[in-house]
Design an enzyme around this catalytic site. Structure first.
Site, PDB file in Angstrom:
ATOM      1  N   ARG A  59       0.830  -1.218   0.000  1.00 38.83           N
ATOM      2  CA  ARG A  59       0.000   0.000   0.000  1.00 38.83           C
ATOM      3  C   ARG A  59       0.863   1.266   0.000  1.00 38.83           C
ATOM      4  NH1 ARG A  59      -3.562  -3.263   3.705  1.00 38.83           N
ATOM      5  NH2 ARG A  59      -1.778  -3.081   5.064  1.00 38.83           N
ATOM      6  N   ASP A  83       9.847  -6.558  -4.751  1.00 34.63           N
ATOM      7  CA  ASP A  83       8.903  -7.132  -3.786  1.00 34.63           C
ATOM      8  C   ASP A  83       9.010  -8.642  -3.908  1.00 34.63           C
ATOM      9  OD1 ASP A  83       6.354  -8.000  -2.477  1.00 34.63           O
ATOM     10  OD2 ASP A  83       5.960  -5.847  -2.446  1.00 34.63           O
ATOM     11  N   CYS A 117       8.863  -2.526   3.155  1.00 36.23           N
ATOM     12  CA  CYS A 117       8.491  -3.907   3.444  1.00 36.23           C
ATOM     13  C   CYS A 117       8.322  -4.042   4.966  1.00 36.23           C
ATOM     14  CB  CYS A 117       9.543  -4.879   2.917  1.00 36.23           C
ATOM     15  SG  CYS A 117      11.196  -4.466   3.433  1.00 36.23           S
ATOM     16  N   SER A 119       9.718   2.558   7.498  1.00 35.51           N
ATOM     17  CA  SER A 119       9.053   1.279   7.774  1.00 35.51           C
ATOM     18  C   SER A 119       9.344   0.802   9.197  1.00 35.51           C
ATOM     19  CB  SER A 119       9.449   0.248   6.727  1.00 35.51           C
ATOM     20  OG  SER A 119       8.665  -0.898   6.903  1.00 35.51           O
ATOM     21  N   ASP A 161      12.482   7.668   9.854  1.00 36.34           N
ATOM     22  CA  ASP A 161      11.393   7.941  10.806  1.00 36.34           C
ATOM     23  C   ASP A 161      11.365   6.887  11.907  1.00 36.34           C
ATOM     24  OD1 ASP A 161       9.077   9.538  11.556  1.00 36.34           O
ATOM     25  OD2 ASP A 161       7.879   7.767  11.045  1.00 36.34           O
ATOM     26  N   GLU A 217      13.283   2.267  20.035  1.00 33.20           N
ATOM     27  CA  GLU A 217      12.540   3.528  20.125  1.00 33.20           C
ATOM     28  C   GLU A 217      11.969   3.696  21.528  1.00 33.20           C
ATOM     29  OE1 GLU A 217       9.708   3.314  16.929  1.00 33.20           O
ATOM     30  OE2 GLU A 217      11.256   3.448  15.409  1.00 33.20           O
ATOM     31  N   HIS A 254       9.338   8.775  14.720  1.00 26.76           N
ATOM     32  CA  HIS A 254       8.256   7.840  14.380  1.00 26.76           C
ATOM     33  C   HIS A 254       6.895   8.564  14.289  1.00 26.76           C
ATOM     34  CE1 HIS A 254       7.128   3.321  14.506  1.00 26.76           C
ATOM     35  NE2 HIS A 254       6.271   3.991  13.741  1.00 26.76           N
TER      36      HIS A 254
HETATM   37  P1  NAI Z   1       1.655  -3.753   2.972  1.00 26.02           P
HETATM   38  O1  NAI Z   1       1.443  -5.049   3.660  1.00 26.02           O
HETATM   39  O2  NAI Z   1       0.561  -3.166   2.157  1.00 26.02           O
HETATM   40  O3  NAI Z   1       2.957  -3.855   2.025  1.00 26.02           O
HETATM   41  C1  NAI Z   1       4.153  -4.505   2.382  1.00 26.02           C
HETATM   42  C2  NAI Z   1       4.786  -5.039   1.117  1.00 26.02           C
HETATM   43  O4  NAI Z   1       6.063  -5.571   1.455  1.00 26.02           O
HETATM   44  C3  NAI Z   1       3.974  -6.173   0.453  1.00 26.02           C
HETATM   45  O5  NAI Z   1       3.801  -5.895  -0.923  1.00 26.02           O
HETATM   46  C4  NAI Z   1       4.850  -7.396   0.674  1.00 26.02           C
HETATM   47  O6  NAI Z   1       4.754  -8.364  -0.370  1.00 26.02           O
HETATM   48  C5  NAI Z   1       6.237  -6.781   0.713  1.00 26.02           C
HETATM   49  N1  NAI Z   1       7.240  -7.637   1.328  1.00 26.02           N
HETATM   50  C6  NAI Z   1       7.081  -8.583   2.301  1.00 26.02           C
HETATM   51  N2  NAI Z   1       8.269  -9.188   2.548  1.00 26.02           N
HETATM   52  C7  NAI Z   1       9.174  -8.620   1.712  1.00 26.02           C
HETATM   53  C8  NAI Z   1      10.553  -8.822   1.484  1.00 26.02           C
HETATM   54  N3  NAI Z   1      11.243  -9.771   2.156  1.00 26.02           N
HETATM   55  N4  NAI Z   1      11.161  -8.068   0.554  1.00 26.02           N
HETATM   56  C9  NAI Z   1      10.475  -7.141  -0.152  1.00 26.02           C
HETATM   57  N5  NAI Z   1       9.164  -6.920  -0.001  1.00 26.02           N
HETATM   58  C10 NAI Z   1       8.513  -7.638   0.936  1.00 26.02           C
HETATM   59  O7  NAI Z   1       2.128  -2.738   4.118  1.00 26.02           O
HETATM   60  P2  NAI Z   1       2.053  -1.140   4.087  1.00 26.02           P
HETATM   61  O8  NAI Z   1       0.742  -0.689   4.601  1.00 26.02           O
HETATM   62  O9  NAI Z   1       2.538  -0.661   2.776  1.00 26.02           O
HETATM   63  O10 NAI Z   1       3.151  -0.783   5.211  1.00 26.02           O
HETATM   64  C11 NAI Z   1       4.533  -1.072   5.005  1.00 26.02           C
HETATM   65  C12 NAI Z   1       5.294  -0.899   6.313  1.00 26.02           C
HETATM   66  O11 NAI Z   1       5.262   0.469   6.719  1.00 26.02           O
HETATM   67  C13 NAI Z   1       4.671  -1.640   7.515  1.00 26.02           C
HETATM   68  O12 NAI Z   1       5.116  -2.976   7.562  1.00 26.02           O
HETATM   69  C14 NAI Z   1       5.163  -0.849   8.681  1.00 26.02           C
HETATM   70  O13 NAI Z   1       6.363  -1.437   9.135  1.00 26.02           O
HETATM   71  C15 NAI Z   1       5.469   0.528   8.118  1.00 26.02           C
HETATM   72  N6  NAI Z   1       4.620   1.591   8.679  1.00 26.02           N
HETATM   73  C16 NAI Z   1       5.247   2.651   9.280  1.00 26.02           C
HETATM   74  C17 NAI Z   1       4.524   3.707   9.817  1.00 26.02           C
HETATM   75  C18 NAI Z   1       5.201   4.883  10.458  1.00 26.02           C
HETATM   76  O14 NAI Z   1       4.545   5.669  11.160  1.00 26.02           O
HETATM   77  N7  NAI Z   1       6.484   5.107  10.245  1.00 26.02           N
HETATM   78  C19 NAI Z   1       3.055   3.691   9.768  1.00 26.02           C
HETATM   79  C20 NAI Z   1       2.481   2.562   9.054  1.00 26.02           C
HETATM   80  C21 NAI Z   1       3.265   1.553   8.545  1.00 26.02           C
END
Ligand code: NAI
Length: 319
Positions: free
Chosen positions: A157, A177, A207, A235, A260, A265, A284
């Protein structure tokens, strides 16, 4: 129905309202709960909400009235979901609320690294421009994003939202990915992981943290990057070997980093990144725009309402 929020402060430091939650039961909201007070405070509640307060198997086992756990976040590793499942207690999270906010933060960091607006504004305020013999000055290289290559690791996403914004800046987009999303974002080319590090001018991590992605950015991969390249991590901190990144920044192996998140943390005072060259760290906050927090609270309340109606949504520990 007794509802206890164990650590509501970061979600709602005072600019949102708990009133929708209060329509569902008698609410007690704690800003934060130290581990030793969790059982005492959650005792007698049918519904417990937590953001980062740990609900272990032992704690869950001691909360006899507990019927529902709501996580005020996406990640729910702080709850022993299996222990909850064994007791028939659903654990619900908020799967998506901050995609656009996190993608925006990637560009806040990238624009900071490219043009250092805050630095230049501060020096103007301090009198530098008024004393300048020329009509302008700059202290850092100024970088145009158009034509540069954005490398996205994890095209879910947030990664896709970043791809869209990068295209709007005229950047080329390459991505890695473990699964190839379909359809691919327009103009986005999939590549092998190491090729992203070799070819990108900006590497942005999206990721999740898993055993496979722990220390994904290590000394070897940093060595593949261009000396002009930037690394952005919104992430999870442990995706990066922090010592290796600090050395790469201090030795000029890469040009800068915008982070971030860090491994621990809040960061320990001797985290080498706190003083590393051209390293900018935000505490964060990518998730924490008011719009995103408002959505998070709304979905958390809806999660409880649907549970009370007997058709719970966003349950992460179903059979
Ligand atoms: P999502 O689940 O939609 O996307 C994650 C993607 O990473 C998926 O397409 C998945 O196939 C891929 N992935 C999984 N393992 C992998 C690997 N070994 N190598 C490469 N790609 C891989 O998650 P979304 O919503 O995009 O969020 C991503 C990350 O952002 C979360 O896991 C979280 O850690 C972080 N996050 C950080 C926030 C912040 O405030 N800094 C807030 C929200 C999320």
């Amino acid at each position: 129905m007794k509802i206890v929020v164990l650590d509501g402060y970061t979600l709602n430091p005072g600019d949102l309202t708990w009133k929708d939650l209060e329509t569902l039961g008698r609410c007690t909201v704690y800003d934060r709960t130290p581990a030793e007070l969790t059982v005492e405070r959650a005792n007698g509640a049918e519904i417990v909400l937590t953001n980062k307060t740990v609900l272990s198997a032992d704690i869950i086992g001691r909360l006899e009235q507990l019927q529902y756990i709501g996580v005020l976040a996406t990640g729910y590793n702080i709850v022993d979901v299996e222990a909850a499942r064994k007791r028939g207690i659903p654990v619900a999270n908020v799967p998506t609320y901050g995609t656009e906010s996190v993608a925006q933060m990637v560009f806040a960091h990238l624009l900071n690294l490219s043009q250092h607006v805050a630095h230049h504004a501060e020096t103007v305020r301090a009198g530098r421009w008024s004393a300048c013999p020329d009509f302008c000055y700059w202290d850092t290289p100024l970088i145009e994003l158009q034509g540069l290559t954005m490398g996205i690791i994890g095209l879910g996403r947030i990664g896709r939202a970043v791809a869209r914004l990068a295209r709007a800046f005229g950047m080329k987009v390459i991505a890695y990915d473990v699964t190839t999303p379909s359809p691919l974002p327009e103009g986005c080319k999939m590549m092998e992981l190491d090729d992203i590090f070799r070819r990108a001018d900006v590497v942005s991590l999206h990721c999740p943290l898993t055993p496979q992605t722990d220390c994904l950015v290590n000394k070897e991969r940093l060595a593949l990057m261009k000396p002009t390249a930037f690394l952005i991590n919104t992430s999870r901190g442990p995706l990066i070997d922090e010592q290796a990144l600090a050395e790469a920044l201090n030795d000029g192996k890469i040009a800068g980093a915008g982070l971030d998140v860090v491994v621990t943390e809040p960061p320990v005072p001797d985290n080498p990144l706190l003083k590393a060259k051209n390293c900018y760290i935000t505490p964060h906050i990518a998730w924490a725009t008011r719009a995103a927090r408002k959505r998070l609270l709304q979905v958390s309340v809806q999660n409880i309402a649907t549970f009370l109606d007997g058709r719970p949504q966003n349950v992460v520990n179903g059979k």
